[in-house]
Design a protein around this motif. Structure first.
Motif, PDB file in Angstrom:
ATOM      1  N   GLY A  56       0.798  -1.213   0.000  1.00 29.70           N
ATOM      2  CA  GLY A  56       0.000   0.000   0.000  1.00 29.70           C
ATOM      3  C   GLY A  56       0.831   1.263   0.000  1.00 29.70           C
ATOM      4  N   GLY A  57       2.163   1.125  -0.086  1.00 29.74           N
ATOM      5  CA  GLY A  57       3.061   2.277  -0.092  1.00 29.74           C
ATOM      6  C   GLY A  57       4.449   1.839   0.323  1.00 29.74           C
ATOM      7  N   GLY A  58       5.272   2.806   0.698  1.00 30.36           N
ATOM      8  CA  GLY A  58       6.609   2.473   1.180  1.00 30.36           C
ATOM      9  C   GLY A  58       6.535   1.773   2.532  1.00 30.36           C
ATOM     10  N   THR A  59       7.543   0.988   2.840  1.00 33.29           N
ATOM     11  CA  THR A  59       7.549   0.229   4.096  1.00 33.29           C
ATOM     12  C   THR A  59       8.979  -0.078   4.499  1.00 33.29           C
ATOM     13  OG1 THR A  59       6.862  -1.850   5.145  1.00 33.29           O
ATOM     14  CG2 THR A  59       7.352  -1.952   2.809  1.00 33.29           C
ATOM     15  N   LYS A  60       9.181  -0.333   5.778  1.00 34.27           N
ATOM     16  CA  LYS A  60      10.492  -0.782   6.248  1.00 34.27           C
ATOM     17  C   LYS A  60      10.495  -2.279   6.542  1.00 34.27           C
ATOM     18  CE  LYS A  60      12.082   3.600   8.186  1.00 34.27           C
ATOM     19  NZ  LYS A  60      12.496   4.325   9.406  1.00 34.27           N
ATOM     20  N   LEU A  61       9.320  -2.832   6.799  1.00 32.09           N
ATOM     21  CA  LEU A  61       9.245  -4.233   7.242  1.00 32.09           C
ATOM     22  C   LEU A  61       8.956  -5.222   6.106  1.00 32.09           C
ATOM     23  CD1 LEU A  61       7.217  -3.784  10.563  1.00 32.09           C
ATOM     24  CD2 LEU A  61       9.690  -4.070  10.287  1.00 32.09           C
ATOM     25  N   PHE A  62       8.260  -4.773   5.053  1.00 28.36           N
ATOM     26  CA  PHE A  62       7.874  -5.653   3.946  1.00 28.36           C
ATOM     27  C   PHE A  62       7.086  -6.872   4.438  1.00 28.36           C
ATOM     28  CE2 PHE A  62      11.096  -2.968   2.261  1.00 28.36           C
ATOM     29  CZ  PHE A  62      10.705  -2.727   0.957  1.00 28.36           C
ATOM     30  N   LYS A  63       6.265  -6.635   5.458  1.00 25.70           N
ATOM     31  CA  LYS A  63       5.481  -7.731   6.053  1.00 25.70           C
ATOM     32  C   LYS A  63       4.529  -8.371   5.040  1.00 25.70           C
ATOM     33  CE  LYS A  63       1.826  -8.473   9.497  1.00 25.70           C
ATOM     34  NZ  LYS A  63       0.704  -8.583   8.556  1.00 25.70           N
ATOM     35  N   GLU A  64       3.794  -7.526   4.313  1.00 26.46           N
ATOM     36  CA  GLU A  64       2.818  -8.079   3.365  1.00 26.46           C
ATOM     37  C   GLU A  64       3.514  -8.761   2.191  1.00 26.46           C
ATOM     38  OE1 GLU A  64      -0.177  -8.134   4.373  1.00 26.46           O
ATOM     39  OE2 GLU A  64       0.192  -6.773   6.051  1.00 26.46           O
ATOM     40  N   SER A  65       4.578  -8.159   1.701  1.00 24.40           N
ATOM     41  CA  SER A  65       5.316  -8.740   0.569  1.00 24.40           C
ATOM     42  C   SER A  65       5.863 -10.111   0.940  1.00 24.40           C
ATOM     43  CB  SER A  65       6.473  -7.824   0.157  1.00 24.40           C
ATOM     44  OG  SER A  65       6.032  -6.507  -0.044  1.00 24.40           O
ATOM     45  N   LYS A  66       6.444 -10.212   2.138  1.00 26.09           N
ATOM     46  CA  LYS A  66       7.019 -11.488   2.563  1.00 26.09           C
ATOM     47  C   LYS A  66       5.910 -12.518   2.838  1.00 26.09           C
ATOM     48  CE  LYS A  66      11.186  -9.831   2.298  1.00 26.09           C
ATOM     49  NZ  LYS A  66      12.210  -9.755   3.331  1.00 26.09           N
ATOM     50  N   THR A  67       4.781 -12.049   3.352  1.00 25.11           N
ATOM     51  CA  THR A  67       3.649 -12.963   3.546  1.00 25.11           C
ATOM     52  C   THR A  67       3.237 -13.570   2.204  1.00 25.11           C
ATOM     53  OG1 THR A  67       2.835 -11.701   5.441  1.00 25.11           O
ATOM     54  CG2 THR A  67       1.259 -13.167   4.353  1.00 25.11           C
ATOM     55  N   TRP A  68       3.117 -12.735   1.192  1.00 21.84           N
ATOM     56  CA  TRP A  68       2.707 -13.215  -0.139  1.00 21.84           C
ATOM     57  C   TRP A  68       3.708 -14.224  -0.695  1.00 21.84           C
ATOM     58  CZ3 TRP A  68      -1.128 -12.302  -3.939  1.00 21.84           C
ATOM     59  CH2 TRP A  68      -2.197 -11.504  -3.544  1.00 21.84           C
ATOM     60  N   ILE A  69       4.994 -13.888  -0.695  1.00 16.95           N
ATOM     61  CA  ILE A  69       5.930 -14.775  -1.392  1.00 16.95           C
ATOM     62  C   ILE A  69       6.130 -16.098  -0.664  1.00 16.95           C
ATOM     63  CG2 ILE A  69       7.121 -12.854  -2.523  1.00 16.95           C
ATOM     64  CD1 ILE A  69       9.466 -13.247  -0.612  1.00 16.95           C
ATOM     65  N   TYR A  70       5.979 -16.082   0.672  1.00 15.77           N
ATOM     66  CA  TYR A  70       6.202 -17.322   1.416  1.00 15.77           C
ATOM     67  C   TYR A  70       4.911 -18.079   1.738  1.00 15.77           C
ATOM     68  CZ  TYR A  70      10.924 -15.485   1.875  1.00 15.77           C
ATOM     69  OH  TYR A  70      12.185 -14.993   1.599  1.00 15.77           O
ATOM     70  N   LYS A  71       3.762 -17.433   1.572  1.00 11.59           N
ATOM     71  CA  LYS A  71       2.478 -18.098   1.819  1.00 11.59           C
ATOM     72  C   LYS A  71       1.740 -18.414   0.522  1.00 11.59           C
ATOM     73  CE  LYS A  71      -0.934 -17.699   5.501  1.00 11.59           C
ATOM     74  NZ  LYS A  71      -1.487 -16.766   6.518  1.00 11.59           N
ATOM     75  N   TYR A  72       1.887 -17.488  -0.468  1.00 11.71           N
ATOM     76  CA  TYR A  72       1.176 -17.650  -1.743  1.00 11.71           C
ATOM     77  C   TYR A  72       2.168 -17.545  -2.902  1.00 11.71           C
ATOM     78  CZ  TYR A  72      -2.318 -15.780   1.570  1.00 11.71           C
ATOM     79  OH  TYR A  72      -3.088 -15.529   2.673  1.00 11.71           O
ATOM     80  N   PRO A  73       3.189 -18.395  -2.943  1.00 13.98           N
ATOM     81  CA  PRO A  73       4.237 -18.220  -3.962  1.00 13.98           C
ATOM     82  C   PRO A  73       3.720 -18.339  -5.392  1.00 13.98           C
ATOM     83  CG  PRO A  73       4.484 -20.333  -2.834  1.00 13.98           C
ATOM     84  CD  PRO A  73       3.467 -19.551  -2.064  1.00 13.98           C
ATOM     85  N   ASN A  74       2.803 -19.271  -5.648  1.00 12.62           N
ATOM     86  CA  ASN A  74       2.328 -19.462  -7.026  1.00 12.62           C
ATOM     87  C   ASN A  74       1.500 -18.279  -7.504  1.00 12.62           C
ATOM     88  OD1 ASN A  74       3.595 -21.957  -7.196  1.00 12.62           O
ATOM     89  ND2 ASN A  74       1.812 -23.066  -6.433  1.00 12.62           N
ATOM     90  N   GLU A  75       0.631 -17.781  -6.618  1.00 15.68           N
ATOM     91  CA  GLU A  75      -0.178 -16.613  -6.983  1.00 15.68           C
ATOM     92  C   GLU A  75       0.706 -15.370  -7.156  1.00 15.68           C
ATOM     93  OE1 GLU A  75      -2.880 -19.373  -4.611  1.00 15.68           O
ATOM     94  OE2 GLU A  75      -0.774 -18.706  -4.531  1.00 15.68           O
ATOM     95  N   THR A  76       1.745 -15.280  -6.320  1.00 11.14           N
ATOM     96  CA  THR A  76       2.696 -14.169  -6.449  1.00 11.14           C
ATOM     97  C   THR A  76       3.385 -14.222  -7.803  1.00 11.14           C
ATOM     98  OG1 THR A  76       3.105 -14.065  -4.058  1.00 11.14           O
ATOM     99  CG2 THR A  76       4.800 -13.138  -5.498  1.00 11.14           C
TER     100      THR A  76
END
Length: 376
Positions: A175-195
């Motif tokens: 949703g914008g800039g971030t320091k933690l990348f929590k959502e990005s990491k959630t997507w790649i490690y939880k939903y890798p195929n959809e990512t």
């Protein structure tokens, strides 16, 4: 050099008087290193604020006359010192073309009011299902490119650009800039195929967008992977590298389909991904952009003759003394082996110039590069 004769004839562009950056990108021996800086058209310039006025940032991007005026401001202020213009636009025009809302918040940066939450939230399915016509949706960018190229009148080449799939994906889910990348990491490690499916769709749109910028008059292109350094080497191999490589592989044949046979130089800037520099060199890009965390001499050894290098002074040095800038320039000139190699180096900062830099400090940087690389 790359002539772009088809594009030139179609639009009636003036002949290029300074092709230094194109020759350097294509690996030729040159008389001095070309110079430009990321975000050179922007908030550090008083004339930027005068031209922008009260207009919204994205409204400026969507107005070809305003975008071209802003693009040319540094070319005119630093006439004879810089060797390329970069179109005034934003990497987030691609998510906008996909149907996502993006606003620019003063003092905060870009904001997505409705970021992607998960593959099950309906918005993901809609994004994946809906066709995207960038030729129509981003027509204002191509109009701005053509208008700017005409106004440049051959003074320097014009760079077009896009955000890399991984970086655009991060913005779309965070949703914008971030320091933690929590959502990005959630997507790649939880939903890798959809990512990966979404990254592939974005990569295809990047090819479309870059090709249409070249058709409109851009003479080089750059892919900004601003968040590449947030990925581990393993994750970079899965979620960034394949899509950067796709763009490098697919853009040249797309241009040939459009009747553009020239070797359009492609620059890749994978910020922070120093551990993956070796793999980036083998993707087919002509130039690899380095951030300021790279040691120039080590980078030259790693890249060897596989690409030219762009970079990489710390933008923060522009807040420092002239002596500090002089020293940093000497370290780059020596580290990139300019006096021995006479090529393979495009001078730039290691990231974009920051808004509160004094424009005279940037002028000193440019002048110092010219002084220290002058042929004896």
């Amino acid at each position: 050099m790359s002539s772009h004769m088809e594009v030139d004839n179609e639009h009636g562009f003036a002949p290029l008087k300074n092709d230094l950056i194109i020759r350097t990108a294509l690996g030729q021996v040159v008389e001095r290193p070309p110079i430009w800086v990321m975000r050179q058209a922007g908030r550090y310039l008083p004339e930027y604020h005068a031209a922008k006025g009260s207009k919204d940032f994205f409204a400026c991007c969507r107005d070809p006359e305003v975008a071209s005026t802003l693009t040319l401001q540094p070319i005119e202020r630093y006439a004879g010192l810089i060797d390329a213009a970069i179109i005034f636009s934003d990497i987030l025009v691609i998510p906008q073309a996909m149907g996502m809302e993006v606003v620019m918040v003063d003092g905060k940066g870009p904001h997505f009011p409705n970021p992607l939450k998960s593959p099950d939230d309906g918005q993901y399915a809609e994004l994946m299902r809906n066709p995207v016509d960038v030729a129509t949706g981003l027509d204002y960018v191509y109009k701005a490119v053509t208008l700017t190229r005409k106004k440049l009148a051959g003074r320097v080449p014009l760079i077009g650009f896009c955000g890399a799939p991984w970086t655009l994906f991060c913005y779309m889910v965070e949703g914008g800039g971030t320091k933690l990348f929590k959502e990005s990491k959630t997507w790649i490690y939880k939903y890798p195929n959809e990512t990966k499916a979404l990254l592939q769709k974005i990569a295809e749109l990047c090819v479309d967008h870059l090709a249409l910028q070249v058709k409109a008059g851009a003479q080089l292109v750059q892919v900004f992977d601003s968040w590449a350094g947030e990925l581990s080497p393993s994750a970079f191999r899965k979620f960034s590298a394949p899509y950067l490589a796709y763009i490098a592989k697919e853009l040249p044949p797309r241009l040939r389909e459009m009747g553009i046979d020239d070797d359009v130089p492609m620059i890749c800037f994978p910020k922070g991904a120093w551990s993956s520099i070796n793999s980036v060199c083998d993707m087919g890009y002509h130039v690899i952009g380095l951030d300021w965390l790279h040691d120039p001499a080590q980078a030259v050894k790693a890249v060897r003759d596989r690409a030219s290098i762009q970079g990489n002074m710390d933008p923060g040095l522009l807040y420092g003394s002239e002596e500090a800038i002089t020293e940093a320039v000497k370290e780059m000139v020596d580290g990139f082996g300019w006096h021995e190699r006479q090529g393979a180096w495009i001078v730039n900062l290691g990231h974009g110039i920051t808004p509160s830099v004094n424009p005279d400090a940037l002028r000193f940087f440019f002048e110092e590069i010219h002084r220290q690389t002058k042929s004896s």
